[in-house]
Design an enzyme around this catalytic site. Sequence first.
Site, mmCIF file in Angstrom:
data_model
loop_
_atom_site.group_PDB
_atom_site.id
_atom_site.type_symbol
_atom_site.label_atom_id
_atom_site.label_comp_id
_atom_site.label_asym_id
_atom_site.label_seq_id
_atom_site.Cartn_x
_atom_site.Cartn_y
_atom_site.Cartn_z
ATOM 1 N N HIS A 121 4.020 -4.497 -1.253
ATOM 2 C CA HIS A 121 3.056 -3.535 -1.787
ATOM 3 C C HIS A 121 3.533 -2.142 -1.361
ATOM 4 O O HIS A 121 4.163 -1.997 -0.307
ATOM 5 C CB HIS A 121 1.695 -3.850 -1.157
ATOM 6 C CG HIS A 121 0.529 -3.096 -1.714
ATOM 7 N ND1 HIS A 121 0.235 -1.816 -1.318
ATOM 8 C CD2 HIS A 121 -0.416 -3.447 -2.616
ATOM 9 C CE1 HIS A 121 -0.860 -1.415 -1.948
ATOM 10 N NE2 HIS A 121 -1.273 -2.385 -2.755
ATOM 11 N N ASP A 198 2.166 -8.045 6.834
ATOM 12 C CA ASP A 198 1.110 -7.511 5.971
ATOM 13 C C ASP A 198 0.261 -8.710 5.523
ATOM 14 O O ASP A 198 0.684 -9.512 4.702
ATOM 15 C CB ASP A 198 1.754 -6.800 4.773
ATOM 16 C CG ASP A 198 0.741 -6.367 3.727
ATOM 17 O OD1 ASP A 198 -0.423 -6.791 3.796
ATOM 18 O OD2 ASP A 198 1.132 -5.610 2.818
ATOM 19 N N GLN A 201 -3.272 -10.010 1.698
ATOM 20 C CA GLN A 201 -3.624 -11.095 0.777
ATOM 21 C C GLN A 201 -3.750 -12.442 1.474
ATOM 22 O O GLN A 201 -4.428 -13.336 0.979
ATOM 23 C CB GLN A 201 -2.580 -11.219 -0.347
ATOM 24 C CG GLN A 201 -2.509 -10.022 -1.271
ATOM 25 C CD GLN A 201 -3.785 -9.811 -2.065
ATOM 26 O OE1 GLN A 201 -4.551 -10.738 -2.328
ATOM 27 N NE2 GLN A 201 -4.038 -8.566 -2.443
ATOM 28 N N LYS A 224 -11.066 -7.507 1.276
ATOM 29 C CA LYS A 224 -10.461 -8.637 0.562
ATOM 30 C C LYS A 224 -10.918 -9.975 1.162
ATOM 31 O O LYS A 224 -10.513 -11.031 0.705
ATOM 32 C CB LYS A 224 -8.943 -8.518 0.596
ATOM 33 C CG LYS A 224 -8.414 -7.292 -0.174
ATOM 34 C CD LYS A 224 -6.909 -7.301 -0.247
ATOM 35 C CE LYS A 224 -6.315 -5.951 -0.565
ATOM 36 N NZ LYS A 224 -6.380 -5.591 -1.968
ATOM 37 N N CYS A 362 0.712 -1.972 -7.620
ATOM 38 C CA CYS A 362 1.291 -1.259 -6.464
ATOM 39 C C CYS A 362 2.553 -1.943 -5.955
ATOM 40 O O CYS A 362 2.824 -1.947 -4.739
ATOM 41 C CB CYS A 362 0.284 -1.101 -5.318
ATOM 42 S SG CYS A 362 -1.083 -0.048 -5.741
HETATM 43 N N1 PLP Z 1 -0.664 -5.074 1.043
HETATM 44 C C1 PLP Z 1 -0.957 -5.919 0.055
HETATM 45 C C2 PLP Z 1 -0.129 -7.133 -0.152
HETATM 46 C C3 PLP Z 1 -2.058 -5.666 -0.776
HETATM 47 O O1 PLP Z 1 -2.351 -6.515 -1.755
HETATM 48 C C4 PLP Z 1 -2.833 -4.505 -0.545
HETATM 49 C C5 PLP Z 1 -3.960 -4.175 -1.436
HETATM 50 O O2 PLP Z 1 -4.046 -4.604 -2.555
HETATM 51 C C6 PLP Z 1 -2.487 -3.671 0.508
HETATM 52 C C7 PLP Z 1 -1.396 -3.986 1.286
HETATM 53 C C8 PLP Z 1 -3.269 -2.434 0.824
HETATM 54 O O3 PLP Z 1 -4.553 -2.781 1.236
HETATM 55 P P1 PLP Z 1 -5.678 -1.654 1.384
HETATM 56 O O4 PLP Z 1 -5.682 -0.904 0.085
HETATM 57 O O5 PLP Z 1 -6.932 -2.425 1.612
HETATM 58 O O6 PLP Z 1 -5.295 -0.794 2.532
#
Ligand code: PLP
Length: 404
Positions: A121, A198, A201, A224, A362
């Site tokens: 992401h 990370d 998900q 999430k 993203c």
């Molecule tokens: N990493 C992954 C794999 C994600 O799917 C997301 C959000 O969709 C993020 C990071 C960023 O999360 P947040 O926007 O809640 O900070």
Amino acid sequence: MRVAELRQQFPILGRTVKDKPLVYFDNAATSQKPQCVIDALTHYYSHYNANIHRGIHTLAEEATMAYEATRSAVQDFIGAASAEEIIFTRGTTEAINLVAHTWGRENVGAGDEIIISGMEHHSNIVPWQIICEEKNAILKVIPVLDNGELDMDAFKQLLSNKVKLVAIVQVSNSLGTVNPVKEIIAAAHQVGAKVLVDGAQSAVHLDINVQDLDCDFFAFSGHKVYGPTGIGALYGKKMLLDTMPVFQGGGEMIKEVTFEKTTYNDLPYKYEAGTPNIADTIALKTALDFIAKIGKNQIRKHEDELLAYATVQLQAIPGLTIIGQAKNKVGLVSFVIDNVHPQDIGVLLDNMGIAVRTGHHCTQPLMKRFGIPGTVRASFALYNQKEEIDVLIAGLHKTIKMLA
Ligand code: PLP
């Protein structure tokens, strides 16, 4: 799992969109909230709203206790050794940035390498690019195979004693792939690199135990995991958090301030400057308790059934290609349809009350890797039903006819 009963606990699922019953398949972006989470927010503001840690009055004590109870709940949720290792952040993005701007700034130098993967992401790409640029370090990328799995042989080739950090997504938000992070962590540690996972998900779908994984950092977002927006957590090994420089300066993160010198607070407060997001933090515990009561295994089993069902149905649609066919996936399916732009599909499905996500999610470099502008993504949660997948499939047939 009694899905019909569980659905009753999510008031939003009772609404209509464009005069059709809502079918919510955008759970990877954010999940819907059960009534108990909504109630926890209202209850806090109507009964014990107060600033925490500093007050001695009853309201401040109650709010502080509830806030700190969430820290222990997060500790349990991800299997951390101690609550001090849990830092509250706005979410995954802020957690990764915190590590980049503290640990990264201090430990990455000219010629050093940071490894990420081709399915990250943007929030696990850009902070490391910033650090690499600043420090003259090099960003290396683990390639993604055609089926949406990581090229583990290529990963092993990238490892050397120049690598200071591997920052890796546990579950891809665009492909659904579950990455072998335990293996990645062990291999990275062999060359002395630290590993940030990370978990944006993965936290909602997989059982997480940071001690078993042996990761150095782990980040996830409350919104999430059926919790509120604006709250998430960073886990870091105590040894690392203790020695890292501070992030933001302000109230709460200090022990003593003079104009000459400031000494910093102990963990975890050292990284929590200013008045935090008290209400949402408190309601996060309610969300984690909600998940624990149902059981992650039950939820995963249900979502796996939905994934299997959706995969078969989608593959039967002429011209449809699923992007991401890893052996180990969570309940998320990304696809493209010949000669139709994902955006157009999203708009027409919305007219039928179906919420899917379309676009690059993203993960622009990943879309480039597959040579596509984006995908249509349907991601499942504990409250989704097979009947809703039937509605999606019927909607897609209709959409293709309209756009042909
Ligand atoms: N990493 C992954 C794999 C994600 O799917 C997301 C959000 O969709 C993020 C990071 C960023 O999360 P947040 O926007 O809640 O900070």
